[in-house]
Design a protein around this motif. Structure first.
Motif, PDB file in Angstrom:
ATOM      1  N   ASN A  61       0.911  -1.095  -0.232  1.00 26.22           N
ATOM      2  CA  ASN A  61      -0.002   0.086  -0.074  1.00 26.22           C
ATOM      3  C   ASN A  61       0.975   1.077  -0.043  1.00 26.22           C
ATOM      4  O   ASN A  61       0.587   2.205  -0.661  1.00 26.22           O
ATOM      5  CB  ASN A  61      -0.765   0.084   1.118  1.00 26.22           C
ATOM      6  CG  ASN A  61      -1.846  -1.120   1.237  1.00 26.22           C
ATOM      7  OD1 ASN A  61      -2.529  -1.545  -0.098  1.00 26.22           O
ATOM      8  ND2 ASN A  61      -2.474  -1.450   2.171  1.00 26.22           N
ATOM      9  N   TYR A  62       1.886   1.323   0.762  1.00 25.20           N
ATOM     10  CA  TYR A  62       2.658   2.358   0.890  1.00 25.20           C
ATOM     11  C   TYR A  62       3.438   2.763  -0.422  1.00 25.20           C
ATOM     12  O   TYR A  62       3.488   3.650  -1.102  1.00 25.20           O
ATOM     13  CB  TYR A  62       4.120   2.085   1.990  1.00 25.20           C
ATOM     14  CG  TYR A  62       5.188   2.982   1.830  1.00 25.20           C
ATOM     15  CD1 TYR A  62       5.265   4.333   2.260  1.00 25.20           C
ATOM     16  CD2 TYR A  62       6.359   2.709   1.143  1.00 25.20           C
ATOM     17  CE1 TYR A  62       6.128   5.264   2.215  1.00 25.20           C
ATOM     18  CE2 TYR A  62       7.384   3.361   1.037  1.00 25.20           C
ATOM     19  CZ  TYR A  62       7.174   4.608   1.708  1.00 25.20           C
ATOM     20  OH  TYR A  62       8.337   5.507   1.666  1.00 25.20           O
ATOM     21  N   LEU A  63       3.912   1.667  -1.317  1.00 31.32           N
ATOM     22  CA  LEU A  63       4.467   1.740  -2.638  1.00 31.32           C
ATOM     23  C   LEU A  63       3.665   2.291  -3.612  1.00 31.32           C
ATOM     24  O   LEU A  63       3.842   3.150  -4.613  1.00 31.32           O
ATOM     25  CB  LEU A  63       5.351   0.536  -2.975  1.00 31.32           C
ATOM     26  CG  LEU A  63       6.613   0.097  -2.134  1.00 31.32           C
ATOM     27  CD1 LEU A  63       7.057  -1.136  -2.234  1.00 31.32           C
ATOM     28  CD2 LEU A  63       7.875   1.071  -2.260  1.00 31.32           C
ATOM     29  N   LEU A  64       2.532   1.561  -3.558  1.00 31.00           N
ATOM     30  CA  LEU A  64       1.415   1.782  -4.474  1.00 31.00           C
ATOM     31  C   LEU A  64       0.778   3.128  -4.371  1.00 31.00           C
ATOM     32  O   LEU A  64       0.283   3.921  -5.337  1.00 31.00           O
ATOM     33  CB  LEU A  64       0.303   0.800  -4.854  1.00 31.00           C
ATOM     34  CG  LEU A  64       1.028  -0.822  -5.110  1.00 31.00           C
ATOM     35  CD1 LEU A  64      -0.248  -1.643  -5.319  1.00 31.00           C
ATOM     36  CD2 LEU A  64       1.732  -0.739  -6.505  1.00 31.00           C
ATOM     37  N   GLY A  65       1.017   3.492  -3.103  1.00 28.02           N
ATOM     38  CA  GLY A  65       0.355   4.850  -2.800  1.00 28.02           C
ATOM     39  C   GLY A  65       1.536   6.093  -2.999  1.00 28.02           C
ATOM     40  O   GLY A  65       1.061   7.391  -2.697  1.00 28.02           O
ATOM     41  N   PRO A 119       3.166 -10.292  -5.449  1.00 28.92           N
ATOM     42  CA  PRO A 119       3.030 -11.686  -5.962  1.00 28.92           C
ATOM     43  C   PRO A 119       3.088 -11.645  -7.386  1.00 28.92           C
ATOM     44  O   PRO A 119       3.660 -12.653  -8.115  1.00 28.92           O
ATOM     45  CB  PRO A 119       1.809 -12.141  -5.323  1.00 28.92           C
ATOM     46  CG  PRO A 119       1.511 -11.500  -4.233  1.00 28.92           C
ATOM     47  CD  PRO A 119       2.007  -9.983  -4.545  1.00 28.92           C
ATOM     48  N   ASP A 120       2.691 -10.775  -8.132  1.00 29.33           N
ATOM     49  CA  ASP A 120       2.640 -10.900  -9.544  1.00 29.33           C
ATOM     50  C   ASP A 120       3.614  -9.755 -10.333  1.00 29.33           C
ATOM     51  O   ASP A 120       3.397  -9.714 -11.224  1.00 29.33           O
ATOM     52  CB  ASP A 120       1.306 -10.328  -9.966  1.00 29.33           C
ATOM     53  CG  ASP A 120       0.086 -11.184  -9.289  1.00 29.33           C
ATOM     54  OD1 ASP A 120       0.313 -12.591  -9.182  1.00 29.33           O
ATOM     55  OD2 ASP A 120      -1.051 -10.498  -8.991  1.00 29.33           O
ATOM     56  N   LYS A 121       4.450  -9.288  -9.453  1.00 31.03           N
ATOM     57  CA  LYS A 121       5.750  -8.788 -10.250  1.00 31.03           C
ATOM     58  C   LYS A 121       7.021  -9.182  -9.753  1.00 31.03           C
ATOM     59  O   LYS A 121       7.161  -9.907  -8.952  1.00 31.03           O
ATOM     60  CB  LYS A 121       5.703  -7.258  -9.466  1.00 31.03           C
ATOM     61  CG  LYS A 121       4.390  -6.425  -9.907  1.00 31.03           C
ATOM     62  CD  LYS A 121       4.209  -4.918  -9.258  1.00 31.03           C
ATOM     63  CE  LYS A 121       3.249  -4.190  -9.427  1.00 31.03           C
ATOM     64  NZ  LYS A 121       2.901  -3.498 -10.679  1.00 31.03           N
ATOM     65  N   GLU A 122       7.998  -8.938 -10.933  1.00 32.64           N
ATOM     66  CA  GLU A 122       9.284  -9.313 -10.865  1.00 32.64           C
ATOM     67  C   GLU A 122      10.404  -8.260 -10.884  1.00 32.64           C
ATOM     68  O   GLU A 122       9.838  -7.068 -11.421  1.00 32.64           O
ATOM     69  CB  GLU A 122       9.439 -10.106 -12.182  1.00 32.64           C
ATOM     70  CG  GLU A 122       8.685 -11.524 -12.085  1.00 32.64           C
ATOM     71  CD  GLU A 122       9.038 -12.560 -11.305  1.00 32.64           C
ATOM     72  OE1 GLU A 122      10.209 -12.578 -10.906  1.00 32.64           O
ATOM     73  OE2 GLU A 122       8.093 -13.391 -10.988  1.00 32.64           O
ATOM     74  N   LEU A 123      11.343  -8.382 -10.266  1.00 30.09           N
ATOM     75  CA  LEU A 123      12.405  -7.312 -10.481  1.00 30.09           C
ATOM     76  C   LEU A 123      13.065  -7.439 -11.853  1.00 30.09           C
ATOM     77  O   LEU A 123      13.180  -8.467 -12.330  1.00 30.09           O
ATOM     78  CB  LEU A 123      13.550  -7.757  -9.330  1.00 30.09           C
ATOM     79  CG  LEU A 123      13.379  -7.566  -7.908  1.00 30.09           C
ATOM     80  CD1 LEU A 123      14.405  -8.216  -7.193  1.00 30.09           C
ATOM     81  CD2 LEU A 123      13.303  -6.134  -7.537  1.00 30.09           C
ATOM     82  N   GLY A 143      14.482  -3.393 -10.238  1.00 32.19           N
ATOM     83  CA  GLY A 143      13.392  -2.432  -9.836  1.00 32.19           C
ATOM     84  C   GLY A 143      12.127  -3.082 -10.042  1.00 32.19           C
ATOM     85  O   GLY A 143      11.966  -4.062 -10.786  1.00 32.19           O
ATOM     86  N   ILE A 144      11.356  -2.575  -9.387  1.00 33.75           N
ATOM     87  CA  ILE A 144       9.617  -3.003  -9.500  1.00 33.75           C
ATOM     88  C   ILE A 144       8.911  -1.856  -9.841  1.00 33.75           C
ATOM     89  O   ILE A 144       9.339  -0.806  -9.312  1.00 33.75           O
ATOM     90  CB  ILE A 144       9.457  -3.828  -8.225  1.00 33.75           C
ATOM     91  CG1 ILE A 144       9.849  -5.066  -8.095  1.00 33.75           C
ATOM     92  CG2 ILE A 144       7.635  -3.815  -8.074  1.00 33.75           C
ATOM     93  CD1 ILE A 144       9.421  -5.989  -6.759  1.00 33.75           C
ATOM     94  N   PHE A 145       8.087  -1.971 -10.721  1.00 33.07           N
ATOM     95  CA  PHE A 145       7.170  -0.695 -11.183  1.00 33.07           C
ATOM     96  C   PHE A 145       5.646  -0.881 -11.046  1.00 33.07           C
ATOM     97  O   PHE A 145       5.283  -2.384 -10.898  1.00 33.07           O
ATOM     98  CB  PHE A 145       7.573  -0.773 -12.716  1.00 33.07           C
ATOM     99  CG  PHE A 145       8.873  -0.408 -13.135  1.00 33.07           C
ATOM    100  CD1 PHE A 145       9.320   0.955 -13.507  1.00 33.07           C
ATOM    101  CD2 PHE A 145       9.839  -1.342 -13.167  1.00 33.07           C
ATOM    102  CE1 PHE A 145      10.673   1.234 -13.929  1.00 33.07           C
ATOM    103  CE2 PHE A 145      11.175  -0.888 -13.519  1.00 33.07           C
ATOM    104  CZ  PHE A 145      11.489   0.315 -13.794  1.00 33.07           C
ATOM    105  N   ASP A 146       5.243   0.261 -10.817  1.00 38.44           N
ATOM    106  CA  ASP A 146       3.799   0.256 -10.671  1.00 38.44           C
ATOM    107  C   ASP A 146       3.495   1.031 -11.969  1.00 38.44           C
ATOM    108  O   ASP A 146       3.567   2.075 -12.151  1.00 38.44           O
ATOM    109  CB  ASP A 146       3.285   0.862  -9.580  1.00 38.44           C
ATOM    110  CG  ASP A 146       1.908   1.255  -9.589  1.00 38.44           C
ATOM    111  OD1 ASP A 146       0.994   0.162 -10.501  1.00 38.44           O
ATOM    112  OD2 ASP A 146       1.285   2.065  -8.963  1.00 38.44           O
ATOM    113  N   LEU A 205      10.285   0.546  -6.386  1.00 36.58           N
ATOM    114  CA  LEU A 205      11.321  -0.086  -5.364  1.00 36.58           C
ATOM    115  C   LEU A 205      12.599  -0.408  -6.274  1.00 36.58           C
ATOM    116  O   LEU A 205      12.529  -0.773  -7.604  1.00 36.58           O
ATOM    117  CB  LEU A 205      10.699  -1.476  -4.990  1.00 36.58           C
ATOM    118  CG  LEU A 205      11.590  -2.385  -4.063  1.00 36.58           C
ATOM    119  CD1 LEU A 205      10.703  -3.110  -3.202  1.00 36.58           C
ATOM    120  CD2 LEU A 205      12.481  -3.384  -4.958  1.00 36.58           C
ATOM    121  N   LEU A 206      13.771   0.066  -5.632  1.00 40.70           N
ATOM    122  CA  LEU A 206      14.997  -0.192  -6.268  1.00 40.70           C
ATOM    123  C   LEU A 206      15.861  -1.133  -5.486  1.00 40.70           C
ATOM    124  O   LEU A 206      15.972  -1.012  -4.200  1.00 40.70           O
ATOM    125  CB  LEU A 206      15.590   1.244  -6.384  1.00 40.70           C
ATOM    126  CG  LEU A 206      17.253   1.286  -6.829  1.00 40.70           C
ATOM    127  CD1 LEU A 206      17.202   0.602  -8.325  1.00 40.70           C
ATOM    128  CD2 LEU A 206      17.969   2.375  -6.709  1.00 40.70           C
TER     129      LEU A 206
END
Length: 215
Positions: free
Chosen positions: A96-100, A125-129, A164-167, A173-174
């Motif tokens: 929630n913090y990251l998506l917010g 769960p559905d994202k990859e670095l 990284g993880i992207f929205d 996230l790095l």
């Protein structure tokens, strides 16, 4: 939803909003030394305040992955050598913090990656670095790193990677691996790194700070 809206408002204005703003260090469970590199963040903050016109509070604060206080801090740093465990509630709160609108920088201090990958699966769960190309703006936000993430410590001798993880298109996230920026941020007497190596680490750290506040 209230937390997300509050964080979005907190981030409006980018670097201009950093008047007395604090950045945070994540205190996680699992046994890893989340408190590693104690002089690193204060030195990075001082460098940013002196060189890229931020006004960050000189002392970082410590936050818990599940605590509501994390939503007060647009930039959270995480480091360590060992195990990382996120409970379901911690993973949900971090998500929630990251998506917010929040940003998490995780710097592998050596030996963290295998545990972290599993922990991040709970958060996303559905994202990859995904590895960032050298052309990514985070390597050019203030200082130029045409070859991408710099190598600070040898460790296993592998090339440094910025993952990284992207929205959608926003980097939330790095994860910096086989670089060890945090060791380069520490006082000179801790690791005895040459001045030019420490400066390279601090410049890359400043790029991350600037990028996180502007995007």
């Amino acid at each position: 939803m209230i937390k997300k809206c509050f964080l979005v408002l907190l981030l409006i204005g980018g670097l201009q909003f950093i008047q007395a703003q604090k950045i945070a260090l994540l205190k996680y469970n699992g046994g890893g030394d989340w408190y590693a590199n104690p002089t690193g963040l204060p030195n990075l903050i001082a460098f940013c305040n002196q060189n890229i016109e931020t006004k960050l509070d000189p002392k970082p604060v410590t936050v818990n992955p599940a605590g509501p206080e994390i939503f007060m801090y647009p930039f959270v740093h995480m480091t360590g050598h060992g195990n990382v465990i996120f409970s379901e509630s911690e993973a949900e709160n971090l998500r929630n913090y990251l998506l917010g609108g929040g940003f998490l920088h995780i710097d592998d201090n050596y030996g963290m990656r295998e545990y972290l990958i599993s922990a991040l699966k709970k958060v996303f769960p559905d994202k990859e670095l995904k590895e960032l190309p050298a052309s990514h703006p985070i390597f050019h936000s203030e200082y130029q790193f045409p070859n991408g993430l710099p190598k600070i410590h040898e460790h296993d001798g592998k090339r440094p990677q910025a993952l990284g993880i992207f929205d959608d298109t926003r980097l939330v996230l790095l994860f910096t691996f086989e670089s060890d920026l945090g060791d380069g941020w520490e006082n000179e007497e801790v690791h005895h790194d040459p001045k030019e190596v420490r400066l390279k680490a601090l410049k890359m750290g400043a790029n991350i700070i600037k990028y996180a506040f502007e995007n």
